[in-house]
Design a protein around this motif. Structure first.
Motif, short mmCIF file in Angstrom:
data_model
loop_
_atom_site.label_atom_id
_atom_site.label_comp_id
_atom_site.label_asym_id
_atom_site.label_seq_id
_atom_site.Cartn_x
_atom_site.Cartn_y
_atom_site.Cartn_z
N LYS A 154 0.85 -1.18 0.00
CA LYS A 154 0.00 0.00 0.00
C LYS A 154 0.90 1.24 0.00
O LYS A 154 1.91 1.27 0.70
CB LYS A 154 -0.89 0.00 1.24
CG LYS A 154 -1.86 1.15 1.31
CD LYS A 154 -2.72 1.08 2.56
CE LYS A 154 -3.56 2.34 2.67
NZ LYS A 154 -4.26 2.41 3.94
N PRO A 155 0.53 2.28 -0.75
CA PRO A 155 1.39 3.48 -0.82
C PRO A 155 1.26 4.40 0.39
O PRO A 155 0.51 5.36 0.38
CB PRO A 155 0.90 4.17 -2.10
CG PRO A 155 -0.52 3.76 -2.23
CD PRO A 155 -0.60 2.36 -1.65
N TYR A 156 2.02 4.10 1.43
CA TYR A 156 2.08 4.98 2.60
C TYR A 156 3.01 6.16 2.29
O TYR A 156 3.95 6.01 1.51
CB TYR A 156 2.61 4.22 3.82
CG TYR A 156 1.67 3.18 4.34
CD1 TYR A 156 0.65 3.51 5.22
CD2 TYR A 156 1.81 1.85 3.96
CE1 TYR A 156 -0.22 2.55 5.71
CE2 TYR A 156 0.94 0.88 4.44
CZ TYR A 156 -0.07 1.24 5.31
OH TYR A 156 -0.92 0.29 5.78
N PRO A 157 2.82 7.31 2.93
CA PRO A 157 3.75 8.42 2.74
C PRO A 157 5.16 8.01 3.20
O PRO A 157 5.32 7.33 4.21
CB PRO A 157 3.20 9.52 3.64
CG PRO A 157 1.75 9.17 3.84
CD PRO A 157 1.70 7.67 3.81
N ALA A 158 6.17 8.43 2.45
CA ALA A 158 7.56 8.16 2.82
C ALA A 158 7.95 9.08 3.97
O ALA A 158 7.70 10.28 3.93
CB ALA A 158 8.47 8.38 1.63
N ILE A 159 8.56 8.52 4.98
CA ILE A 159 8.98 9.30 6.15
C ILE A 159 10.21 10.13 5.82
O ILE A 159 11.17 9.63 5.22
CB ILE A 159 9.26 8.36 7.35
CG1 ILE A 159 7.98 7.69 7.79
CG2 ILE A 159 9.90 9.13 8.50
CD1 ILE A 159 8.17 6.60 8.83
N ASN A 160 10.18 11.37 6.25
CA ASN A 160 11.32 12.27 6.09
C ASN A 160 12.10 12.26 7.40
O ASN A 160 11.69 12.89 8.37
CB ASN A 160 10.83 13.68 5.77
CG ASN A 160 11.96 14.68 5.64
OD1 ASN A 160 13.14 14.33 5.73
ND2 ASN A 160 11.61 15.92 5.44
N THR A 161 13.21 11.55 7.45
CA THR A 161 14.00 11.49 8.68
C THR A 161 14.82 12.75 8.90
O THR A 161 15.57 12.84 9.86
CB THR A 161 14.93 10.26 8.70
OG1 THR A 161 15.86 10.38 7.62
CG2 THR A 161 14.14 8.98 8.60
N GLY A 162 14.64 13.76 8.05
CA GLY A 162 15.34 15.02 8.20
C GLY A 162 14.57 16.06 8.99
O GLY A 162 15.09 17.12 9.30
#
Length: 182
Positions: A154-162
């Motif tokens: 499923k296309p979950y939002p990509a986490i921004n670790t920044g």
């Protein structure tokens, strides 16, 4: 409870970006900032930024730690793994972590966490099933098979670790570190 913004810097590769990031932060925030320096070069630029803090209306401190490096082990991803230490290293109860290449263009107020909370941000419109993020997630297939299956279906939002808001009393940071080190 204390709060503040945290940056991590190691080496000299991102000096220019960190200077711009701190300057952009000063346009929307006038509180405490901790520059976590992972080596001599990181400490050098952090000290220079701290010396200019009065001109930026920021209360900047520098914290030195000896960050692990890739060295002769050949391990990739060490800088990412070092981010997992921010929960242990931050001097604040509530922190907002910003990567050295983040340009602050608005208030950070929505990122301040509640007690035991972590606030994750998404990266642009990238999703877990996209080409680049999907390939990165595929590297975890054998490490975290259940999580891999869920993220790849499923296309979950990509986490921004920044850009992360976190409370030092959350267990998330320890869990993130344990998973990353796997």
């Amino acid at each position: 409870m204390t709060n503040g913004v945290v940056f991590m810097i190691q080496g000299s590769k991102h000096w220019n970006q960190l200077v711009v990031a701190v300057y952009s932060l000063s346009k929307y925030y006038n509180g405490r900032v901790c520059l976590i320096a992972g080596d001599d070069e990181g400490e050098e630029v952090s000290d220079k930024i701290q010396a200019e803090a009065a001109n930026l209306d920021l209360d900047i401190s520098v914290l030195r730690w000896d960050a692990p490096t890739r060295g002769k082990t050949g391990k990739s991803g060490q800088a990412y793994a070092n981010k997992c230490e921010m929960g242990r290293l931050t001097p604040f109860d509530q922190s907002i972590f910003l990567d050295a290449d983040v340009l602050v263009v608005d208030s950070l107020d929505d990122l301040w966490p509640k007690v035991r909370e972590v606030k994750l941000t998404s990266f642009a419109d990238w999703v877990t099933t996209g080409n680049l993020v999907g390939k990165r997630i595929a590297g975890w297939k054998d490490v975290c098979p259940d999580e891999y299956k869920m993220m790849s279906e499923k296309p979950y939002p990509a986490i921004n670790t920044g850009v992360i808001g976190f409370c030092r009393y959350s267990t998330f940071m320890d869990d993130w570190k344990a998973t990353t080190n796997r």
